[in-house]
Design an enzyme around this catalytic site. Structure first.
Site, mmCIF file in Angstrom:
data_model
loop_
_atom_site.group_PDB
_atom_site.id
_atom_site.type_symbol
_atom_site.label_atom_id
_atom_site.label_comp_id
_atom_site.label_asym_id
_atom_site.label_seq_id
_atom_site.Cartn_x
_atom_site.Cartn_y
_atom_site.Cartn_z
ATOM 1 N N ARG A 1 1.016 -1.192 0.094
ATOM 2 C CA ARG A 1 -0.077 0.146 0.058
ATOM 3 C C ARG A 1 0.691 1.240 0.106
ATOM 4 O O ARG A 1 0.524 2.303 -0.774
ATOM 5 C CB ARG A 1 -0.880 0.150 1.336
ATOM 6 C CG ARG A 1 -2.263 -0.647 1.135
ATOM 7 C CD ARG A 1 -2.485 -1.508 2.266
ATOM 8 N NE ARG A 1 -1.445 -2.473 2.719
ATOM 9 C CZ ARG A 1 -1.821 -3.592 2.138
ATOM 10 N NH1 ARG A 1 -2.840 -4.095 1.657
ATOM 11 N NH2 ARG A 1 -0.761 -4.753 2.490
ATOM 12 N N THR A 2 1.866 1.408 0.946
ATOM 13 C CA THR A 2 2.341 2.528 1.158
ATOM 14 C C THR A 2 3.290 2.902 -0.137
ATOM 15 O O THR A 2 3.235 4.319 -0.768
ATOM 16 C CB THR A 2 3.350 2.683 2.245
ATOM 17 O OG1 THR A 2 2.601 1.906 3.461
ATOM 18 C CG2 THR A 2 3.820 4.029 2.525
ATOM 19 N N LYS B 1 26.797 -3.328 0.040
ATOM 20 C CA LYS B 1 28.185 -3.122 0.266
ATOM 21 C C LYS B 1 28.443 -2.598 1.373
ATOM 22 O O LYS B 1 29.519 -2.007 1.644
ATOM 23 C CB LYS B 1 28.488 -2.483 -0.902
ATOM 24 C CG LYS B 1 28.433 -2.950 -2.361
ATOM 25 C CD LYS B 1 28.471 -1.970 -3.673
ATOM 26 C CE LYS B 1 27.957 -2.449 -4.839
ATOM 27 N NZ LYS B 1 27.554 -1.530 -5.602
ATOM 28 N N ARG C 1 11.143 3.826 3.868
ATOM 29 C CA ARG C 1 10.886 2.672 4.940
ATOM 30 C C ARG C 1 12.147 2.166 5.288
ATOM 31 O O ARG C 1 12.837 1.444 4.448
ATOM 32 C CB ARG C 1 9.776 1.761 4.485
ATOM 33 C CG ARG C 1 9.430 0.490 5.446
ATOM 34 C CD ARG C 1 8.194 -0.425 5.008
ATOM 35 N NE ARG C 1 7.048 0.468 5.035
ATOM 36 C CZ ARG C 1 5.959 -0.176 4.955
ATOM 37 N NH1 ARG C 1 5.738 -1.331 4.672
ATOM 38 N NH2 ARG C 1 4.736 0.466 5.196
ATOM 39 N N HIS D 1 4.648 5.277 11.913
ATOM 40 C CA HIS D 1 4.365 5.446 10.393
ATOM 41 C C HIS D 1 3.318 6.662 10.143
ATOM 42 O O HIS D 1 2.002 6.486 10.157
ATOM 43 C CB HIS D 1 3.650 3.796 10.173
ATOM 44 C CG HIS D 1 3.355 3.560 8.478
ATOM 45 N ND1 HIS D 1 3.540 4.664 7.599
ATOM 46 C CD2 HIS D 1 2.791 2.551 7.985
ATOM 47 C CE1 HIS D 1 3.010 3.840 6.430
ATOM 48 N NE2 HIS D 1 2.819 2.476 6.662
#
Ligand code: CP
Length: 303
Positions: free
Chosen positions: A52-53, A82, A103, A132
């Site tokens: 969704r986000t 890395k 995120r 969130h």
């Protein structure tokens, strides 16, 4: 408001400004979008999975006429592999875009990114037990849209609340409104953490902790169910089925109440209730697009 990393940043006037813009975004989508933001580039940098986000932010930018740069699994497809520091990754990507939606797998990741970024950082969920904030904004918009008020509401939040990013962010937003009553419903082991309760005490927000959905369900205007991560909880040996929302619970709820869930769901929210008019979770997910469009326009308009 250059960066958005936690819900506490939003004042009520800013929230209402966002909510006034949001229906305009719905109309823009209905007519196929706008080119008003065609010079803007949005980067979506996701170190953990999302449906969704990430898709709603990317769709929001495209509907506004902008462009996107994206990696859906930055732990594998960025130089994190890395050993590159988050701060360095942000410094580099900020050269290529006007806003980064992040995120990150560590609590505080978005705040660390904001500290070094010349372009806006939007927290799309940080760590387990972080926040969130854009989910909370779309949740609050949905409550406003469904209930037509924000003051005086009773809201039950259910699930593994100790690490619930969406619940934590939404509690901060709801604490800004008058005569709100919050019920946190969870087994004692998974109850909401003391930092949220301390904040509610400071704001004089009324709340109750309970481990009984049955005792609370008939009292509330909004039922905010959340996913219970059964893998994490396997060593607690808890019977979580009593927190499920299914047809047997519907009859005990107010007839004009609203059932919400940030999704994705598991067994805690039965698909058998999807056709009940009180089930607002798919409308809630759709609102995510409009609220995120409105948020991007506020950020870009204030640059
Ligand atoms: N609600 C939410 O954050 O969903 P995603 O994990 O799919 O983005």
């Amino acid at each position: 408001m250059k960066h958005i990393y936690e819900s506490q940043q939003f004042t009520v006037p800013r929230i209402m400004e966002l909510f006034e813009r949001t229906p305009l975004m719905k109309r823009i989508v209905a007519r196929g979008g706008t080119q008003d933001y065609h010079t803007k580039i949005l980067a979506t940098l996701f170190y953990n999975s999302s449906t969704r986000t990430r898709f709603s932010f990317e769709s929001a930018m495209l509907r506004l006429g902008g462009k996107i740069l994206s990696t859906e699994h930055a732990r594998e497809f960025s130089s994190e592999v890395k050993g590159e520091l988050l701060e360095d990754t942000i410094r580099i990507i900020s050269n290529y875009c006007d806003c980064i939606v992040l995120r990150h797998f560590e609590e505080g990741g978005a705040k660390r990114a904001a500290a070094v970024s010349p372009v806006s950082i939007i927290n799309a969920g940080d760590g387990s037990g972080g926040q969130h904030p854009t989910q909370a904004l779309l949740d609050l918009f949905t409550i406003y849209n469904e209930c037509k008020i924000l003051n005086g509401l009773s809201v039950a939040m259910i699930g593994a609340l100790d690490l619930g990013r969406t619940v934590r962010s939404l509690a901060y937003l709801l604490s800004k409104f008058e005569r709100v009553k919050l019920y946190f419903i969870a087994p004692a082991e998974l109850q909401i953490k003391s930092d949220i309760l301390q904040h509610l005490d400071e704001k004089r927000v009324s709340y109750e902790l309970s481990d009984s959905l049955e005792e609370v369900i008939s009292k509330v205007d909004v039922v905010y169910q959340t996913r219970i991560d059964r893998e994490r909880l396997s060593n607690y040996h808890l019977d979580l089925s009593r927190f499920n929302i299914d047809q047997s619970v519907l009859g005990k709820m107010k007839t004009d109440s609203v059932i919400m869930h940030p999704l994705p769901r598991s067994v805690e929210l039965s698909s058998a209730i999807d056709s009940d008019p009180r089930a607002a979770y798919f409308r809630q997910a759709q609102n995510g697009l409009f609220v995120r469009m409105a948020l991007l326009t506020m950020i870009f308009d204030e640059e």
